[in-house]
Enzyme design. Structure first.
Site, short mmCIF file in Angstrom:
data_model
loop_
_atom_site.label_atom_id
_atom_site.label_comp_id
_atom_site.label_asym_id
_atom_site.label_seq_id
_atom_site.Cartn_x
_atom_site.Cartn_y
_atom_site.Cartn_z
N SER A 251 0.85 -1.19 0.00
CA SER A 251 0.00 0.00 0.00
C SER A 251 0.89 1.23 0.00
O SER A 251 2.02 1.20 0.50
CB SER A 251 -0.89 0.02 1.25
N TYR B 143 -2.30 0.48 10.60
CA TYR B 143 -2.31 0.02 9.21
C TYR B 143 -1.02 0.42 8.50
O TYR B 143 -0.40 -0.40 7.81
CB TYR B 143 -3.52 0.60 8.47
#
Length: 251
Positions: free
Chosen positions: A139, A152
């Site tokens: 990501s 995250y």
């Protein structure tokens, strides 16, 4: 059996789109996920495309389940050419001091430990072949930290680090390692992150065109089908409206 790809988290989002793209190009697929009904439905779709699918139902957080499933693959499915570590999720968007510890644990166990478990389980099939390709879906959050993304972002920074380490350590075995780091993409990602709050999830993508699952699927297929001597080490992919993890241009 030739052209075998194993995809984790294949029941939705990037994983499902990647499975559909490879199936359309006549690859045989091992697909994993927690939801048996969705896996069975995807298997049927893949087989209707004229190729084969093997569903493995497990949660990548469960180390024993991962190794039990992959260690006991039928003989014809053991020559795995590509592993796509796609299973992952985000939970919550809270500041560090208010973040939920269970959310952190689930993200780290899925995004980091799950990737480690599956890769370790698959490598004994790749190493004797002196070839293979591991594609980790990371990501942009693994490249740049953003406000209230704490747990995250930490998990995806770990994916970035593991990808770099794998690339070096597996070089003698001629195993390629690619990390694909998507920016904002409209899948089930935000619905999961906001724990089913569809209105909040939808608002994330208002005012601009985000990435879609098929965009990442097509990029994954391109990376996986280059000549043997060519490896794309990493890609950061955003929509035109996104400059980095923090900056968007919205109409």
């Amino acid at each position: 059996m030739e052209n075998i790809i194993l995809i984790t988290g294949a029941t939705s989002g990037f994983g499902k789109a990647i499975a559909q793209t490879f199936a359309a190009n006549k690859w045989n697929l091992i697909i994993t996920g927690r939801r048996k009904d969705r896996l069975d439905e995807l298997c049927k779709e893949i087989e209707e495309m004229g190729t084969k699918a093997l569903p493995l139902v497990f949660d990548v957080q469960d180390k024993n389940a991962v190794f039990n499933a992959i260690d006991h693959l039928p003989a014809e499915w053991k020559k795995i050419d590509i592993l796509v570590n796609n299973a992952g999720l985000a939970l919550g968007r809270d500041p560090f001091d208010k973040a939920n510890l269970e959310d952190w644990e689930i993200m780290l166990n899925t995004n980091v430990k799950g990737l480690m478990y599956v890769t370790k389980a698959v490598l004994p099939y790749m190493i004797p072949q002196k070839k293979g390709h591991i594609i980790n879906i990371g990501s942009i959050a693994g490249k740049e930290v953003y406000l209230n993304g704490n747990g995250y972002c930490a998990s995806k920074h770990a994916v970035d680090a593991f990808s770099k380490a794998m690339r070096m350590d597996l070089l003698p075995h001629k195993i390629k390692v690619t990390a694909i780091h998507p920016g904002a993409a409209e899948t089930e990602f935000s619905i999961v992150r906001f724990k089913g709050n569809e209105a909040t999830a939808k608002s994330v993508y208002e005012g601009y065109t985000p990435l879609y699952a098929n965009d990442i699927a097509n990029i994954t297929y391109y990376c996986a089908t280059l000549p043997e001597h060519v490896c794309i080490n990493e890609l950061i992919v955003t929509s035109t409206a996104q400059a980095n993890s923090n900056l968007f241009y919205k109409e």
